[in-house]
Design a protein around this motif. Structure first.
Motif, PDB file in Angstrom:
ATOM      1  N   ASN A  26     -12.913  16.696   4.507  1.00 30.76           N
ATOM      2  CA  ASN A  26     -13.052  15.246   4.511  1.00 30.76           C
ATOM      3  C   ASN A  26     -14.506  14.847   4.287  1.00 30.76           C
ATOM      4  OD1 ASN A  26     -11.891  12.433   5.328  1.00 30.76           O
ATOM      5  ND2 ASN A  26     -13.684  12.710   6.625  1.00 30.76           N
ATOM      6  N   SER A  70      -9.496   5.874  -6.689  1.00 26.72           N
ATOM      7  CA  SER A  70      -9.030   4.534  -7.033  1.00 26.72           C
ATOM      8  C   SER A  70     -10.233   3.598  -7.156  1.00 26.72           C
ATOM      9  CB  SER A  70      -8.073   4.001  -5.964  1.00 26.72           C
ATOM     10  OG  SER A  70      -6.948   4.850  -5.831  1.00 26.72           O
ATOM     11  N   ARG A 165     -12.288   4.397  -3.537  1.00 21.22           N
ATOM     12  CA  ARG A 165     -11.644   5.076  -2.412  1.00 21.22           C
ATOM     13  C   ARG A 165     -10.879   6.290  -2.931  1.00 21.22           C
ATOM     14  NH1 ARG A 165      -6.058   3.961  -1.766  1.00 21.22           N
ATOM     15  NH2 ARG A 165      -6.206   4.696   0.382  1.00 21.22           N
ATOM     16  N   THR A 166     -10.675   7.246  -2.047  1.00 23.44           N
ATOM     17  CA  THR A 166      -9.877   8.415  -2.367  1.00 23.44           C
ATOM     18  C   THR A 166      -9.075   8.801  -1.138  1.00 23.44           C
ATOM     19  OG1 THR A 166      -9.932  10.759  -2.976  1.00 23.44           O
ATOM     20  CG2 THR A 166     -11.844   9.896  -1.804  1.00 23.44           C
ATOM     21  N   GLU A 167      -7.862   9.272  -1.351  1.00 25.13           N
ATOM     22  CA  GLU A 167      -7.008   9.661  -0.232  1.00 25.13           C
ATOM     23  C   GLU A 167      -7.589  10.848   0.529  1.00 25.13           C
ATOM     24  OE1 GLU A 167      -4.507   8.044   0.754  1.00 25.13           O
ATOM     25  OE2 GLU A 167      -4.127   6.659  -0.907  1.00 25.13           O
ATOM     26  N   LYS A 168      -8.455  11.624  -0.103  1.00 21.38           N
ATOM     27  CA  LYS A 168      -9.000  12.827   0.528  1.00 21.38           C
ATOM     28  C   LYS A 168     -10.166  12.515   1.466  1.00 21.38           C
ATOM     29  CE  LYS A 168      -7.648  15.725  -3.377  1.00 21.38           C
ATOM     30  NZ  LYS A 168      -8.113  16.665  -4.432  1.00 21.38           N
ATOM     31  N   THR A 170     -10.812  10.259   4.436  1.00 20.56           N
ATOM     32  CA  THR A 170     -10.132   9.389   5.389  1.00 20.56           C
ATOM     33  C   THR A 170     -11.058   8.861   6.472  1.00 20.56           C
ATOM     34  OG1 THR A 170      -9.465  11.347   6.652  1.00 20.56           O
ATOM     35  CG2 THR A 170      -7.911  10.517   4.991  1.00 20.56           C
ATOM     36  N   CYS A 185      -4.777  -2.506  -1.118  1.00 21.06           N
ATOM     37  CA  CYS A 185      -4.690  -1.150  -1.671  1.00 21.06           C
ATOM     38  C   CYS A 185      -4.341  -1.171  -3.152  1.00 21.06           C
ATOM     39  CB  CYS A 185      -3.658  -0.331  -0.901  1.00 21.06           C
ATOM     40  SG  CYS A 185      -4.029  -0.117   0.849  1.00 21.06           S
ATOM     41  N   CYS A 193      -6.530  -1.426   2.590  1.00 20.03           N
ATOM     42  CA  CYS A 193      -7.120  -0.099   2.764  1.00 20.03           C
ATOM     43  C   CYS A 193      -8.631  -0.253   2.961  1.00 20.03           C
ATOM     44  CB  CYS A 193      -6.848   0.793   1.544  1.00 20.03           C
ATOM     45  SG  CYS A 193      -5.113   1.169   1.254  1.00 20.03           S
TER      46      CYS A 193
END
Length: 246
Positions: A26, A70, A165-168, A170, A185, A193
């Protein structure tokens, strides 16, 4: 007894290793996100003339930023301009970006009777290109007439905010000097988000001018219009009386 203790110790050690690995991954992805932001650049150009303009926003990104990241551009528009939601919906179907408006847009009211608004633009780049370009048509609202002899009024348009942003990533707690903000989002606006906002970008202004009426001419124009209307009514009445038109 010893077997149970050893099994529990092994289980806790394994969990700790996985947690530590997730934390390191992360932090690694968050660090990449901040470095991508630092290498990004946003520029704005206004094209066309008159009441109908186009705002062309170009985003220069790191070549590898488009993998799993994103992007959203937040435009904060002044009250002197508006966008046509129907026109934007048609453009979104033909373009590689989607747009979300934070409020309803009244196309008819003049500038002094409305407020600014915000749009969220979600680019969907086609291919691994580090350059994104979004063209948004805007339209000038009617402004109050000028009483000091000015023929134009100025409207300042800010550069949009760049959010990534990136899901990885958090745990967004160590992304300084950049800021963490809430934003929708997706363009569907179903949830919000956490996004990282590019902090050290040029917050320049692009100034456009729109023609306005001359307030000193209100009285003579109204008087002239009323006089012409009365003369036309008299002429029309005489014509109808002469030819017995009922």
């Amino acid at each position: 007894m010893y077997f149970v203790f050893f099994s529990l110790f092994a289980f806790l050690s394994t969990c700790h290793c996985f947690i530590e690995k997730d934390v390191k991954e992360n932090e690694s992805h968050c660090g990449l996100l901040t470095r991508w932001l630092e290498s990004s650049l946003v520029s704005v150009e206004i094209t066309k003339k008159g009441f109908h303009r186009e705002v062309v926003t170009t985003v220069e990104l790191s070549p590898d930023v488009l993998s799993g990241v994103s992007i959203v551009l937040v435009h904060r528009w002044p009250r002197g301009v508006f966008v046509d939601p129907y026109q934007l919906a048609s453009l979104s179907e033909q373009s590689d970006w989607q747009i979300l408006l934070d409020s309803a847009i009244d196309l008819e009211v003049p500038a002094h009777q409305t407020a600014g608004f915000v749009t969220y633009v979600y680019p969907s780049p086609d291919g691994p290109t580090p350059r994104l370009k979004v063209t948004i048509p805007i339209h000038g609202r009617y402004h109050e007439p000028s009483y000091d002899g000015g023929a134009f009024t100025s409207v300042d348009i800010e550069h949009p905010e760049l959010l990534l942003r990136t899901e990885k990533c958090t745990q967004l707690h160590n992304v300084e000097p950049h800021a963490v903000v809430d934003a929708p989002c997706t363009h569907d606006n179903s949830s919000t988000c956490l996004w990282v906002k590019l902090q050290h970008q040029e917050r320049g202004l692009v100034r456009v001018q729109f023609p306005v009426g001359d307030g000193s001419l209100v009285t003579p124009v109204c008087a002239g219009t009323l006089l012409v209307t009365m003369l036309c009514c008299v002429a029309l009445s005489k014509h109808m009386w002469k030819h017995r038109i009922i």
